[in-house]
Write a protein that holds these residues in place. Sequence first.
Motif, PDB file in Angstrom:
ATOM      1  N   SER A 103      17.926   2.597   5.122  1.00 56.98           N
ATOM      2  CA  SER A 103      16.667   2.648   4.381  1.00 56.98           C
ATOM      3  C   SER A 103      15.545   2.946   5.362  1.00 56.98           C
ATOM      4  O   SER A 103      15.555   2.447   6.490  1.00 56.98           O
ATOM      5  CB  SER A 103      16.398   1.319   3.671  1.00 56.98           C
ATOM      6  N   TYR A 104      14.603   3.753   4.915  1.00 54.91           N
ATOM      7  CA  TYR A 104      13.496   4.157   5.772  1.00 54.91           C
ATOM      8  C   TYR A 104      12.190   3.697   5.137  1.00 54.91           C
ATOM      9  O   TYR A 104      11.952   3.907   3.954  1.00 54.91           O
ATOM     10  CB  TYR A 104      13.513   5.673   5.974  1.00 54.91           C
ATOM     11  N   PHE A 105      11.366   3.056   5.958  1.00 55.83           N
ATOM     12  CA  PHE A 105      10.101   2.513   5.483  1.00 55.83           C
ATOM     13  C   PHE A 105       8.941   3.097   6.285  1.00 55.83           C
ATOM     14  O   PHE A 105       9.047   3.291   7.496  1.00 55.83           O
ATOM     15  CB  PHE A 105      10.053   0.989   5.662  1.00 55.83           C
ATOM     16  N   CYS A 106       7.848   3.338   5.585  1.00 51.93           N
ATOM     17  CA  CYS A 106       6.621   3.649   6.304  1.00 51.93           C
ATOM     18  C   CYS A 106       5.756   2.393   6.331  1.00 51.93           C
ATOM     19  O   CYS A 106       5.834   1.548   5.438  1.00 51.93           O
ATOM     20  CB  CYS A 106       5.863   4.805   5.665  1.00 51.93           C
ATOM     21  N   ALA A 107       4.958   2.277   7.356  1.00 52.04           N
ATOM     22  CA  ALA A 107       4.050   1.137   7.494  1.00 52.04           C
ATOM     23  C   ALA A 107       2.716   1.653   7.992  1.00 52.04           C
ATOM     24  O   ALA A 107       2.660   2.452   8.917  1.00 52.04           O
ATOM     25  CB  ALA A 107       4.604   0.105   8.467  1.00 52.04           C
ATOM     26  N   THR A 108       1.660   1.202   7.351  1.00 56.41           N
ATOM     27  CA  THR A 108       0.330   1.640   7.754  1.00 56.41           C
ATOM     28  C   THR A 108      -0.420   0.514   8.434  1.00 56.41           C
ATOM     29  O   THR A 108      -0.331  -0.645   8.032  1.00 56.41           O
ATOM     30  CB  THR A 108      -0.474   2.129   6.537  1.00 56.41           C
ATOM     31  N   GLY A 162       5.795   0.163   2.917  1.00 59.42           N
ATOM     32  CA  GLY A 162       6.140   0.778   1.653  1.00 59.42           C
ATOM     33  C   GLY A 162       7.423   0.190   1.101  1.00 59.42           C
ATOM     34  O   GLY A 162       8.011  -0.737   1.667  1.00 59.42           O
ATOM     35  N   THR A 163       7.857   0.752   0.001  1.00 57.93           N
ATOM     36  CA  THR A 163       9.019   0.229  -0.714  1.00 57.93           C
ATOM     37  C   THR A 163      10.329   0.820  -0.209  1.00 57.93           C
ATOM     38  O   THR A 163      11.393   0.340  -0.568  1.00 57.93           O
ATOM     39  CB  THR A 163       8.888   0.521  -2.214  1.00 57.93           C
ATOM     40  N   GLY A 164      10.261   1.844   0.600  1.00 56.97           N
ATOM     41  CA  GLY A 164      11.456   2.356   1.253  1.00 56.97           C
ATOM     42  C   GLY A 164      12.170   3.468   0.520  1.00 56.97           C
ATOM     43  O   GLY A 164      12.114   3.567  -0.713  1.00 56.97           O
ATOM     44  N   THR A 165      12.816   4.318   1.290  1.00 54.73           N
ATOM     45  CA  THR A 165      13.720   5.349   0.775  1.00 54.73           C
ATOM     46  C   THR A 165      15.111   5.039   1.285  1.00 54.73           C
ATOM     47  O   THR A 165      15.320   4.897   2.488  1.00 54.73           O
ATOM     48  CB  THR A 165      13.307   6.751   1.250  1.00 54.73           C
ATOM     49  N   ARG A 166      16.061   4.942   0.355  1.00 51.76           N
ATOM     50  CA  ARG A 166      17.459   4.689   0.758  1.00 51.76           C
ATOM     51  C   ARG A 166      18.150   6.040   0.933  1.00 51.76           C
ATOM     52  O   ARG A 166      18.320   6.788  -0.025  1.00 51.76           O
ATOM     53  CB  ARG A 166      18.178   3.861  -0.301  1.00 51.76           C
ATOM     54  N   GLN A 179       0.821  -1.192   0.000  1.00 50.21           N
ATOM     55  CA  GLN A 179       0.000   0.000   0.000  1.00 50.21           C
ATOM     56  C   GLN A 179       0.857   1.244   0.000  1.00 50.21           C
ATOM     57  O   GLN A 179       0.549   2.220  -0.666  1.00 50.21           O
ATOM     58  CB  GLN A 179      -0.930   0.007   1.209  1.00 50.21           C
ATOM     59  N   GLY A 180       1.931   1.227   0.782  1.00 51.43           N
ATOM     60  CA  GLY A 180       2.714   2.437   0.945  1.00 51.43           C
ATOM     61  C   GLY A 180       3.725   2.604  -0.172  1.00 51.43           C
ATOM     62  O   GLY A 180       4.306   1.650  -0.673  1.00 51.43           O
ATOM     63  N   GLU A 181       3.911   3.840  -0.551  1.00 53.55           N
ATOM     64  CA  GLU A 181       4.929   4.154  -1.532  1.00 53.55           C
ATOM     65  C   GLU A 181       5.734   5.314  -0.991  1.00 53.55           C
ATOM     66  O   GLU A 181       5.185   6.385  -0.718  1.00 53.55           O
ATOM     67  CB  GLU A 181       4.284   4.558  -2.867  1.00 53.55           C
ATOM     68  N   GLU A 182       7.023   5.093  -0.821  1.00 56.07           N
ATOM     69  CA  GLU A 182       7.861   6.188  -0.365  1.00 56.07           C
ATOM     70  C   GLU A 182       8.516   6.868  -1.557  1.00 56.07           C
ATOM     71  O   GLU A 182       8.820   6.230  -2.567  1.00 56.07           O
ATOM     72  CB  GLU A 182       8.976   5.686   0.571  1.00 56.07           C
TER      73      GLU A 182
END
Lengths: 110, 112
Positions: B86-91, B103-107, B3-6
């Motif tokens: 890497s940073y991920f959001c989670a809902t 989400g797919t994460g931001t490096r 669901q999440g997209e970073e």
Amino acid sequence: EAGVTQSPTHLIKTRGQQVTLRCSPISGHTSVYWYQQALGLGLQFLLWYDEGEERNRGNFPPRFSGRQFPNYSSELNVNALELEDSALYLCATRDQETQYFGPGTRLLVL
Amino acid sequence: SQQGEEDPQALSIQEGENATMNCSYKTSINNLQWYRQNSGRGLVHLILIRSNEREKHSGRLRVTLDTSKKSSSLLITASRAADTASYFCATDRVSGTYKYIFGTGTRLKVLA
């Protein structure tokens, strides 16, 4: 208080073999989640166990299975390993709102 | 599907600069959480923001949540080399039998 533990830390298998990964939750946590993270990618949800029951599974074939024991620890089994199963397998438990992750098991399939 | 997209997918900044990463999601949520993952390791929980909150701070972290736009941002101020991860959001979705969607994460790479 001990965190989530996983074993083994690393594993090398060949195609067609079977593997069992283990996870011990934080004391008092009854839910266990399994995720697969292929190299450089996000987390793919595999399985969710709570109170010994499988509550949900992700979009993975039946050769991925698991179970949860009365002490809430869990095993993830993967049969007939394929090259693309190479990944970091993460286990997590949760309290009311937050998931807590173990260090993961790095699986390499040759 | 996740669901999440970073975004961005990758970010490179100098030490001392601020880093901002964004997360979008699709369904109604109870809360949104941010996690950090150092290379090849487990995820570490950073901060949780509930659906009725708009902003939250924790040390050098500032998280905002806009439920009308279904988006969140994570700001790391005065970044350090040790923030490289890497940073991920989670809902935590309101409906559905599976609670956490990552989400797919931001490096993020912080250059010394």
